[in-house]
Design an enzyme around this catalytic site. Structure first.
Site, PDB file in Angstrom:
ATOM      1  N   GLU A  57       0.827  -1.204   0.000  1.00 55.90           N
ATOM      2  CA  GLU A  57       0.000   0.000   0.000  1.00 55.90           C
ATOM      3  C   GLU A  57       0.869   1.264   0.000  1.00 55.90           C
ATOM      4  O   GLU A  57       0.572   2.227  -0.678  1.00 55.90           O
ATOM      5  CB  GLU A  57      -0.908  -0.035   1.235  1.00 55.90           C
ATOM      6  CG  GLU A  57      -1.830   1.150   1.427  1.00 55.90           C
ATOM      7  CD  GLU A  57      -3.006   1.186   0.463  1.00 55.90           C
ATOM      8  OE1 GLU A  57      -3.200   0.239  -0.320  1.00 55.90           O
ATOM      9  OE2 GLU A  57      -3.728   2.194   0.483  1.00 55.90           O
ATOM     10  N   THR A  83     -12.239   7.203 -13.291  1.00 55.58           N
ATOM     11  CA  THR A  83     -11.207   6.754 -12.353  1.00 55.58           C
ATOM     12  C   THR A  83     -11.531   5.393 -11.752  1.00 55.58           C
ATOM     13  O   THR A  83     -10.683   4.767 -11.143  1.00 55.58           O
ATOM     14  CB  THR A  83     -10.963   7.804 -11.255  1.00 55.58           C
ATOM     15  OG1 THR A  83      -9.778   7.445 -10.539  1.00 55.58           O
ATOM     16  CG2 THR A  83     -12.136   7.874 -10.287  1.00 55.58           C
TER      17      THR A  83
END
Ligand SMILES: *[C@@H]1O[C@H](CO)[C@@H](O)[C@H](O)[C@H]1NC(C)=O
Ligand SMILES: *[C@@H]1O[C@H](CO)[C@@H](O)[C@H](O)[C@H]1NC(C)=O
Length: 542
Positions: A402, A534
């Protein structure tokens, strides 16, 4: 983290890191000077898939969709997403069944007829005027509104097989309900723009409908609405939706207080006041809470170059400032090919750290390079793709974390040898949430170069995800990519797994269908008919 924009969940950790002062102060001139000459970089790897291999892979990805969808319908529906370990549903996205709407476009592209019919029937019956949960305008726009207008575009365009498939009027009505439901959703949400400035509220309750002009929003939160709301206006002929989104966007195209809000030309701060549209801070970058604002600047130009020319100019400013001020070469073995982009703090100091979320940037630069016919963005984009690829290739699980960093002065002592070898280190959050951005950039890199090396990388990522995140009833987030087995299974199958990861993977291998017919990805000089929002929902360009 419930309720924060998708691309923004990492931000609290990021803020904390900023405050602790984990920032390496580098003069921007020095950074620019470290960028190697990149003109020479656009070679073909020579790698080619064997005949039949692409089809085999596309079928494997379709199988993963069916597996995930079956698990969701059995244990998750009618809630938003499947929690595959505890075999129940979760409502993190307003509770209207987000996986259905986020998943339909990919099912259409995969030509999963029965799944599409099931999804359309569910969507036609949603009551968007009712919601007991807090609503995120950003998430609801990109997942629900984007998902519905995209499915409408696909099913009234290249995928009209659904309407023509024997069931005639009934299927025609189901497809029309996508547009009717898009209007219903936008009408249920539009009051949230009625703040003093016209910048919408980020979160609200439909049951209260209370305007809070004292709130703040972030630039991704209100700078990532304009594609979906404009498409709705163009499909319906009713300009009110695009007008609302464009009015809010004005505060980003021209910053009211640039001394705070625009630390580098075109690169903005993060949080904006709703009462007067002024920026509250100067930190930001291409990661959480900024990301998709920059992404949409160039995508709006792709959507309609006449109406959105200013957006393109603004993207060029941001892209050029990024290349000048944020570029950083890690000290790794493969450093001659890769780049990272840092984040900036209040003092304009550049922090050498990045995130999975920000890894869409390579693909976005490639889109800009193609649209503007400017090789410098293409070459830069490919180097960014290479950097994010390293965060996958170097881990035992084969999946990137992440967050990561590459600041030689901040390497955690436990990671010294990892850093020596790879030129980056794990940055605090080491989980994987079924995010798409690295694969999304592979997809764009493949569309632009047609170099099968990007398909190999995409396949490696899929095999790694299939090995570590697959469960009996779907796919799950995992806790630790630094372990070969991915660590703990974190029990969430995000709806963007359907919308983004599986779609980009499928499109990179699917050689028929829309890929051949309509060129979803942009190929210079060939004409582009679609642009992805997106959430990876393809929108037909104006
Ligand atoms: C917006 O708010 C004003 C009061 O601040 C109110 O008069 C007006 O009716 C509202 N408009 C909408 C569309 O809700
Ligand atoms: C994905 O995982 C399943 C279950 O373990 C396996 O049967 C399948 O072969 C895997 N697919 C790929 C492409 O690795």
């Amino acid at each position: 983290m419930y309720g924060l924009p998708r691309r923004s969940r990492a931000v609290l950790m990021g803020l904390i890191l900023f405050i602790i002062g984990s920032t390496m102060y580098l003069k921007s001139e020095n950074l620019a000077a470290t960028v190697p000459p990149i003109r020479s970089y656009f070679p073909h790897s020579g790698i080619r898939l064997a005949p039949g291999e692409a089809q085999f892979r596309a079928d494997a990805i379709r199988e993963a969709y069916v597996h995930s969808w079956s698990g969701y319908m059995e244990y998750g529906y009618p809630k938003d997403e499947l929690l595959p370990m505890s075999k129940r549903g979760g409502n993190s996205m307003s509770g209207w069944g987000a996986s259905v709407i986020d998943g339909i476009g990919t099912a259409v592209l995969m030509e999963l007829h029965d799944v599409v019919e099931q999804q359309l029937r569910i969507i036609s019956e949603i009551d968007y005027t009712q919601c007991e949960h807090q609503i995120s305008l950003f998430e609801t726009t990109i997942r629900y509104l984007g998902g519905m207008v995209s499915a409408y575009d696909l099913l009234t365009g290249p995928y009209s097989w659904f309407i023509q498939s024997g069931k005639g009027q009934k299927n025609h009505d189901l497809v029309q309900s996508l547009l009717r439901q898009s209007v219903a959703l936008a009408d249920a949400l539009k009051w949230s723009f009625n703040t003093t400035s016209g910048i919408p509220m980020p979160f609200f309750m439909l049951s209260e409908k209370r305007i809070k002009s004292e709130d703040i929003n972030n630039i991704a939160g209100f700078g990532t609405l304009v594609l979906e709301w404009t498409r709705l206006s163009d499909l319906t002929g009713d300009p009110q939706y695009t007008n609302l989104a464009q009015r809010a966007q004005e505060y980003l195209l021209k910053v009211e207080n640039p001394e705070i809000g625009e630390p580098f030309p075109g690169l903005l701060g993060t949080n904006v006041r709703l009462n007067d549209g002024k920026f509250l801070d100067s930190y930001g970058g291409w990661g959480a809470m900024g990301d998709s604002y920059y992404e949409y600047l160039i995508k709006m130009y792709a959507y309609d170059p006449q109406r959105f020319r200013r957006y393109m100019q603004r993207w060029i400013q941001a892209a050029d400032s990024t290349m000048t001020y944020l570029t950083s070469v890690p000290t790794s073995a493969h450093a001659s090919k890769m780049l990272f982009v840092g984040e900036y703090s209040h003092s304009r100091a550049v922090a050498l750290r990045g995130s999975h979320l920000a890894c869409f940037i390579g693909g976005n630069f490639l889109l800009g390079g193609q649209l503007l016919d400017n090789m410098k963005y293409n070459i830069y984009g490919l180097k960014l793709v290479e950097g994010c690829r390293a965060t996958y290739a170097d881990t035992p699980s084969g999946i990137g974390p992440e967050r990561f960093g590459w600041d030689p002065n901040l390497v955690p002592s436990s990671q010294k040898s990892f850093f020596e070898k790879n030129g980056w280190y794990y940055g605090g959050e080491i989980d994987y949430r079924l995010r798409p951005e690295v694969i999304e950039s592979y997809y764009h890199a493949w569309v632009v170069t047609k170099d099968d090396i990007y398909r190999e990388w995409a396949w490696e990522a899929f095999v790694a995800i299939n090995r570590t995140c697959r469960t009996e009833h779907g796919f799950t987030s995992i806790s630790d990519v630094s372990r070969a087995d991915g660590g703990r299974k974190d029990d969430k199958q995000e709806s963007f797994w359907f919308a983004e990861v599986l779609k980009y993977l499928f499109l990179i291998f699917n050689e028929e269908g829309i890929q051949a017919k309509e060129r979803i990805g942009f190929v210079r000089g060939k004409g582009q008919k679609w642009v992805f929002n997106t959430e990876a929902h393809p929108i037909r360009i104006y």
